[in-house]
Design a protein around this motif. Structure first.
Motif, PDB file in Angstrom:
ATOM      1  N   VAL A 121       0.847  -1.188   0.000  1.00 48.56           N
ATOM      2  CA  VAL A 121       0.000   0.000   0.000  1.00 48.56           C
ATOM      3  C   VAL A 121       0.887   1.245   0.000  1.00 48.56           C
ATOM      4  O   VAL A 121       1.946   1.270   0.643  1.00 48.56           O
ATOM      5  CB  VAL A 121      -0.921   0.008   1.236  1.00 48.56           C
ATOM      6  CG1 VAL A 121      -1.799   1.256   1.263  1.00 48.56           C
ATOM      7  CG2 VAL A 121      -1.796  -1.243   1.272  1.00 48.56           C
ATOM      8  N   LEU A 140     -10.138  -1.372   1.341  1.00 51.39           N
ATOM      9  CA  LEU A 140      -8.886  -1.820   1.952  1.00 51.39           C
ATOM     10  C   LEU A 140      -9.137  -2.260   3.391  1.00 51.39           C
ATOM     11  O   LEU A 140      -8.617  -3.290   3.833  1.00 51.39           O
ATOM     12  CB  LEU A 140      -7.854  -0.690   1.896  1.00 51.39           C
ATOM     13  CG  LEU A 140      -6.515  -0.958   2.586  1.00 51.39           C
ATOM     14  CD1 LEU A 140      -5.811  -2.161   1.975  1.00 51.39           C
ATOM     15  CD2 LEU A 140      -5.613   0.273   2.502  1.00 51.39           C
ATOM     16  N   ASP A 168      -5.802   2.051  -2.949  1.00 54.05           N
ATOM     17  CA  ASP A 168      -4.414   1.581  -2.884  1.00 54.05           C
ATOM     18  C   ASP A 168      -3.518   2.503  -2.055  1.00 54.05           C
ATOM     19  O   ASP A 168      -2.300   2.335  -2.030  1.00 54.05           O
ATOM     20  CB  ASP A 168      -3.829   1.450  -4.294  1.00 54.05           C
ATOM     21  CG  ASP A 168      -3.993   2.718  -5.132  1.00 54.05           C
ATOM     22  OD1 ASP A 168      -4.325   3.776  -4.570  1.00 54.05           O
ATOM     23  OD2 ASP A 168      -3.805   2.633  -6.367  1.00 54.05           O
TER      24      ASP A 168
END
Length: 704
Positions: free
Chosen positions: A582, A620, A654
């Motif tokens: 990440v 995420l 991301d």
């Protein structure tokens, strides 16, 4: 009751305010009341919450009012007299110089220091200590934009004109800046532009408070701004939107840049950045379709290992559209710290002398040496840049002592744990501050210094406008100004020349030292600055009106033309991989400022934003099994930090975001990458690879 006109102690907008003695204030209450001034164009009667609460800094409970000193490295800091502290500092500096040479001692300054203090700090390093080892935390702020502007325009000065020009612009592209949180009164100029029909375009990986007010938001992958800027220029050329007459008349180097951006065709740029082609095309058409437009960059675009190239790419776009040097148009940089502009003009930067002169220029050395009353050959050459200086401390070839004014690198530097180790390796660390910052906690000697409302001086805001800061009250008993501290040390070191501690006398010397340089202040004086509401440099003579828009007739380059510079995209210095999948980016939030040493001590600001957090997308968070409010461990190749999870769809899936205002285990800069831009020596604060994992929850405790 008559108040004292002055300016805010925080950001480079330098909002005008009036300080009036508070009626019946208790010892713990703020001694002055703050009111905004409507006669200062930058803020036009507005203040943010930091400005409104700024008087509370004057009475923080842990205010330093006596010098502190350790008897040994393992001993605690204990109160001492000024004579004891200064005698020890001067004696140890002298001993280290004699034993190891002048570069064994170093100086580190800050972008919050007044022009007078920045000037004196550079002078002190070079002729009282004889060291080349001086730099400042502004290297972390403006250095990439400064380098790119210098090579394109021959001059580095924040905005291309007064900030009020933005309200009359038809379009503003803001790359990597979140002014709605970092300098809220700035937004009124952009709002006025939009109310008149103009368009705001924001480039940011996050949908920030600024992006939410934009007409168009482009959300690139962190570290890809240069590719995006080249892609925008490619589209401008393909659409026939470049200003050919301007390019021919006022620039050089266009052909090389045109060739360089040929390979940045729209589909390729979309693959690199994640920004859809239609949005890129809309952005270019908005900029090219108006008579006046601005392209502005902030730290998000600049704090990269290719930050200078990124700014150059945006400048190339501005030049192709014919913006710089036209009234009400141009490229500009949003300076961050209060005196980020003036702080780099007068000599506390490793490679510069007063007046924005290069320290390796023989003519510049001769001029400044005459003002200081020394021989040019006695002046040292260029030293290490900020991070290189800090990472060399205590090493075999590095400085063994450090004097630090106006900075808190234990929190603000990249790879902060490594910086902390270098500070611990020093023979002597001296910190001048008004609070016991995280860096001061490591010091051998701490010198209590005056604050913004307790001293006079000048600041140069993001427009290049020199402003008066006026003293509203005396500092507490036992506190000295930085100018007095430096004068006292210079006397003990038998330094040549004059060392006044009166700011106006220092400014008079600064004027002489800057005369003839790019940042020429020689035509200014305190009276003119006050009566004219600030003055723009260059101002080369007493009758000169100053230069609010410096590029209208020509650029200060040898041929008078601006220079295109071809640049190419490369990814971040550290890409994501299976172990660190990440991207992390960092920045500021509304209620806090820089390392937080000031704002964390103001109750209203601490309550509004009490601690570190990590912002991540719900997708995420779902993969990590993290819920909003959970404690998350964020790891990079350099360290780890703990922060509270904040789930939001305003960030890319991301990418995660952490603000950098807190110390301790929540320090974002324990994670950041110190990879340096080869030109500006700016560290890559804005992107590194991390992994996240839920931190163990505390076990439930039975009450039975």
């Amino acid at each position: 009751m008559i108040g004292t006109p002055t300016h805010c102690p925080y950001c480079a907008l330098q909002c005008g305010m009036t300080l009036t003695p508070a009626a019946g204030a208790s010892a713990a209450a703020a001694p002055v009341e703050v009111a905004p001034r409507d006669d200062v164009p930058a803020n036009q009667g507005g203040l943010c919450r930091k400005g409104w609460t700024s008087a509370e800094l004057l009475t923080v409970p842990d205010r330093l009012t006596v010098p502190l000193m350790r008897k040994s490295r393992d001993a605690p800091l204990e109160p001492c007299t000024w004579e004891e502290a200064l005698d020890r500092v001067a004696g140890e500096l002298r001993g280290l110089r004699d034993a190891h040479g002048p570069d064994s001692v170093a100086v580190f300054g800050g972008g919050s220091l007044t022009n007078e203090k920045a000037y004196t700090l550079g002078k002190f390093a070079r002729i009282a200590l004889g060291t080349s080892q001086i730099d400042y935390n502004g290297r972390y702020c403006m250095s990439s934009a400064a380098a790119a502007s210098g090579r394109a325009f021959g001059m580095d000065r924040g905005l291309p004109g007064p900030v009020t020009d933005l309200a009359e612009s038809g379009a503003v592209l803001l790359a990597g800046g979140n002014v709605a949180e970092t300098m809220p009164p700035f937004m009124r100029h952009l709002t006025a532009m939009r109310d008149a029909g103009g368009a705001l375009i924001v480039l940011d990986p996050r949908r920030t408070a600024t992006a939410r007010q934009a007409d168009l938001h482009l959300q690139p992958l962190p570290g890809t701004d240069l590719a995006l800027a080249n892609g925008l220029l490619h589209l401008a050329l393909a659409e026939g939107l470049a200003d050919g007459d301007y390019i021919a008349a006022r620039t050089t180097g266009f052909d090389a840049v045109r060739t360089a951006v040929n390979s940045y065709w729209p589909d390729r740029v979309e693959r690199i950045t994640g920004v859809p082609v239609p949005l890129m095309l809309e952005a270019v058409r908005l900029l090219a379709g108006v008579d006046r437009a601005h392209i502005l960059t902030g730290r998000g675009a600049e704090q990269h290992a290719n930050g200078t190239g990124t700014v150059s790419a945006f400048i190339n776009l501005a030049l192709a559209l014919g913006l710089p040097g036209r009234p009400g148009s141009g490229y500009g940089c949003l300076t961050g710290q209060g005196n980020g502009q003036g702080g780099r003009e007068h000599g506390q930067k490793a490679d510069q002398l007063p007046g924005y002169r290069r320290i390796d220029d023989p003519a510049a050395r001769a001029h400044v040496a005459r003002v200081w009353g020394v021989e040019p050959d006695s002046l040292p050459g260029p030293g290490r840049s900020a991070y290189e200086l800090l990472s060399a401390l205590g090493g075999p070839a590095g400085p063994r002592a450090l004097l630090l004014f106006g900075s808190n690198p234990v929190v603000s530097s990249p790879d902060a744990a490594a910086v902390e180790e270098r500070l611990a390796a020093l023979d002597l660390l001296v910190v001048a501050d008004f609070v016991p910052s995280e860096t001061a906690a490591h010091a051998d000697v701490v010198l209590p210094s005056a604050q913004w409302a307790e001293e006079s001086g000048t600041m140069t805001n993001l427009e290049g406008r020199v402003l008066r800061r006026n003293r509203a009250l005396a500092p507490p008993d036992g506190v000295r100004s930085d100018l007095r501290i430096l004068a006292d040390l210079a006397e003990r070191l038998a330094a040549p020349g004059e060392w006044p501690d009166d700011p106006e006398a220092v400014f008079a010397e600064l004027r002489r030292a800057s005369a003839g340089g790019p940042a020429d202040y020689s035509g200014m004086d305190y009276g003119r600055i006050e009566s004219e509401g600030g003055m723009f440099w260059p101002c080369p003579s007493p009758g000169h009106p100053g230069t609010p828009r410096p590029f209208l007739d020509r650029f200060p380059t040898p041929d008078g033309r601006a220079r295109f510079v071809p640049v190419g995209h490369r990814g971040p210095a550290e890409e994501v991989d299976a172990d660190y999948p990440v991207y992390l980016t960092t920045g500021r939030v509304l209620a806090q400022y820089q390392s937080g040493a000031q704002t964390r001590r103001v109750p209203a600001l601490a309550d509004a934003e009490p601690g570190p957090f990590v912002e991540l997308h719900p997708d995420l968070a779902g993969r990590l099994e993290v819920e909003d409010g959970d404690t998350v461990r964020v790891r990079s190749r350099r360290g780890e930090a703990l922060a509270t999870a904040r789930l939001t769809d305003a960030i890319r899936p991301d990418t995660v975001f952490m603000p950098f205002h807190w110390a301790g285990e929540g320090r974002a800069n324990l994670l950041t990458n110190p990879a340096l831009d080869p030109v500006s020596r700016m560290p890559e604060f804005k992107v590194c690879a991390v992994r996240l994992e839920p931190a163990p929850r505390p076990a439930a405790v039975s009450v039975f």
